[in-house]
Scaffold this motif. Structure first.
Motif, PDB file in Angstrom:
ATOM      1  N   ARG A 187       0.859  -1.182   0.000  1.00  0.00           N
ATOM      2  CA  ARG A 187       0.000   0.000   0.000  1.00  0.00           C
ATOM      3  C   ARG A 187       0.897   1.234   0.000  1.00  0.00           C
ATOM      4  O   ARG A 187       1.824   1.330   0.788  1.00  0.00           O
ATOM      5  CB  ARG A 187      -0.920   0.036   1.227  1.00  0.00           C
ATOM      6  CG  ARG A 187      -1.867   1.247   1.235  1.00  0.00           C
ATOM      7  CD  ARG A 187      -2.834   1.207   2.402  1.00  0.00           C
ATOM      8  NE  ARG A 187      -2.182   1.469   3.686  1.00  0.00           N
ATOM      9  CZ  ARG A 187      -2.770   1.337   4.864  1.00  0.00           C
ATOM     10  NH1 ARG A 187      -4.020   0.929   4.934  1.00  0.00           N
ATOM     11  NH2 ARG A 187      -2.117   1.593   5.982  1.00  0.00           N
ATOM     12  N   GLY A 216      -5.852  -2.313   2.958  1.00  0.00           N
ATOM     13  CA  GLY A 216      -5.763  -1.472   1.779  1.00  0.00           C
ATOM     14  C   GLY A 216      -5.570  -2.196   0.476  1.00  0.00           C
ATOM     15  O   GLY A 216      -5.358  -1.573  -0.564  1.00  0.00           O
ATOM     16  N   HIS A 221     -12.192   0.499  -1.980  1.00  0.00           N
ATOM     17  CA  HIS A 221     -11.835   0.900  -0.626  1.00  0.00           C
ATOM     18  C   HIS A 221     -11.807   2.426  -0.579  1.00  0.00           C
ATOM     19  O   HIS A 221     -11.823   3.084  -1.623  1.00  0.00           O
ATOM     20  CB  HIS A 221     -10.455   0.323  -0.284  1.00  0.00           C
ATOM     21  CG  HIS A 221     -10.254   0.047   1.175  1.00  0.00           C
ATOM     22  ND1 HIS A 221     -11.279  -0.215   2.050  1.00  0.00           N
ATOM     23  CD2 HIS A 221      -9.131  -0.017   1.929  1.00  0.00           C
ATOM     24  CE1 HIS A 221     -10.786  -0.434   3.252  1.00  0.00           C
ATOM     25  NE2 HIS A 221      -9.488  -0.306   3.214  1.00  0.00           N
ATOM     26  N   TYR A 222     -11.780   2.996   0.621  1.00  0.00           N
ATOM     27  CA  TYR A 222     -11.626   4.451   0.808  1.00  0.00           C
ATOM     28  C   TYR A 222     -12.698   5.240   0.052  1.00  0.00           C
ATOM     29  O   TYR A 222     -12.433   6.326  -0.470  1.00  0.00           O
ATOM     30  CB  TYR A 222     -10.244   4.920   0.341  1.00  0.00           C
ATOM     31  CG  TYR A 222      -9.101   4.043   0.782  1.00  0.00           C
ATOM     32  CD1 TYR A 222      -8.770   3.929   2.134  1.00  0.00           C
ATOM     33  CD2 TYR A 222      -8.337   3.330  -0.141  1.00  0.00           C
ATOM     34  CE1 TYR A 222      -7.717   3.129   2.540  1.00  0.00           C
ATOM     35  CE2 TYR A 222      -7.284   2.524   0.261  1.00  0.00           C
ATOM     36  CZ  TYR A 222      -6.975   2.427   1.598  1.00  0.00           C
ATOM     37  OH  TYR A 222      -5.936   1.631   2.008  1.00  0.00           O
ATOM     38  N   ARG A 304      -5.597   5.781  -3.689  1.00  0.00           N
ATOM     39  CA  ARG A 304      -6.841   5.890  -2.920  1.00  0.00           C
ATOM     40  C   ARG A 304      -8.016   6.243  -3.826  1.00  0.00           C
ATOM     41  O   ARG A 304      -9.119   5.698  -3.690  1.00  0.00           O
ATOM     42  CB  ARG A 304      -6.717   6.958  -1.825  1.00  0.00           C
ATOM     43  CG  ARG A 304      -5.572   6.750  -0.837  1.00  0.00           C
ATOM     44  CD  ARG A 304      -5.539   5.357  -0.199  1.00  0.00           C
ATOM     45  NE  ARG A 304      -4.621   5.315   0.910  1.00  0.00           N
ATOM     46  CZ  ARG A 304      -3.324   5.074   0.801  1.00  0.00           C
ATOM     47  NH1 ARG A 304      -2.773   4.834  -0.379  1.00  0.00           N
ATOM     48  NH2 ARG A 304      -2.555   5.036   1.885  1.00  0.00           N
TER      49      ARG A 304
END
Length: 311
Positions: A187, A216, A221-222, A304
């Protein structure tokens, strides 16, 4: 301040979830040795059981009590700890960390955070703390107490507040040192690949890891709750625009600029807070983000955003 930390320690010892600040994002922590508390944390986040947690400790000595240490780990720890680097190593058989905190893996992800509140808490507690970001799994990570209250409402037993915020604003870099053949970043974060290579004197392994060995690594994700469009050079009237630089397209319902000066460190600090703000704004039906350079902290920011934009 000291009483707040003592209250947080009391909650941890009762198996409770304590939210605390780090230099990266706010973490939701439990006693890493308490399997029941770890299971409760997974449930509170809705986190998949195969996604391991990062184990936070106050210093290198504490890390060595949990993981099979090697020369590369020592070099990276001396260069970047305390700081935004998580190291994956084989875990010591019989160490105090509960199996479910490592998702049953033979490896362990360990970090020494560089935030005074986190350090004070770890030293007062006197044991490792398992702590993912203080959010619902897959959603945006909080970088302020207000964001914690929006993103993790009702899940935490105690919030250790701090006015300084999270100066990095993105989760830690995770480097895997568990393969004898070499190292690999799992990550991206504030500690960049070229910095690691400079310390270790060897390039990263070329092979791609597909199994989940660290936080991650999930494809999506995020993410905000609204759809996110990347590399926008124009914008719709019902979109919230996450801008970057000084040449910003007109016409968005709302615009927030990660860094008018084009500073990637500033952009990283603002990323989650601005995404959260646009996500909550009723004027925005969806979100768009301008192109982000693929250099420096831009590598982590783009990572991200790409995961956040997955359908």
């Amino acid at each position: 301040m000291i009483q707040d930390v003592l209250d947080a320690v009391a909650h941890l010892r009762r198996g409770h979830i304590v939210v605390f600040p780090t230099e990266t994002v706010y973490g939701a922590g439990v006693d890493a040795s308490n399997a029941a508390a770890v299971a409760r944390l997974y449930a509170a986040k809705g986190r998949p059981a195969h996604n391991p947690l990062i184990i936070h400790v106050p210093d290198i000595t504490a890390a060595k009590a949990l993981a099979v240490w090697n020369a590369d780990a020592q070099s990276l720890a001396e260069a970047f700890w305390p700081g935004a680097l998580t190291i994956i190593l084989p875990r010591i058989l019989g160490c105090c960390v509960a199996d479910n905190a490592c998702a049953g893996l033979e490896t362990l992800a360990v970090r020494v955070p560089d935030h005074p509140q986190a350090q004070t808490l770890l030293r007062a507690f006197g044991a490792p703390i398992a702590a993912p970001s203080a959010n619902i799994s897959g959603r945006l990570s909080p970088t302020s107490v207000l964001a914690v209250k929006d993103l993790f409402t009702g899940q935490a037993d105690y919030i250790l507040q701090d006015d300084t915020g999270c100066r990095v604003g993105l989760e830690s870099t995770i480097v895997d040192l568990s393969d004898a053949a070499g190292w690999q970043i799992l990550r991206h974060g504030a500690v960049r690949a070229e910095q690691i290579e400079a310390v270790l004197g060897a390039p990263s392994l070329a092979k791609r890891i597909t199994t989940i060995k660290a936080p991650g690594m999930l494809l999506k994700h995020y993410a905000p709750t609204k759809p996110l469009r990347l590399n926008a050079v124009s914008v719709n009237v019902d979109e919230g625009l996450l801008a970057f630089g000084d040449d910003v397209p007109k016409g968005a319902a709302v615009m927030l600029n990660l860094s008018p000066a084009g500073d990637m460190d500033e952009a990283a600090r603002h990323l989650y807070a601005y995404l959260h703000q646009l996500d909550q704004d009723v004027r925005c039906r969806s979100l768009a983000v301008m192109p982000i350079p693929d250099n420096g902290m831009g590598v982590a920011v783009r990572d991200r955003l790409m995961r956040a934009a997955q359908k």
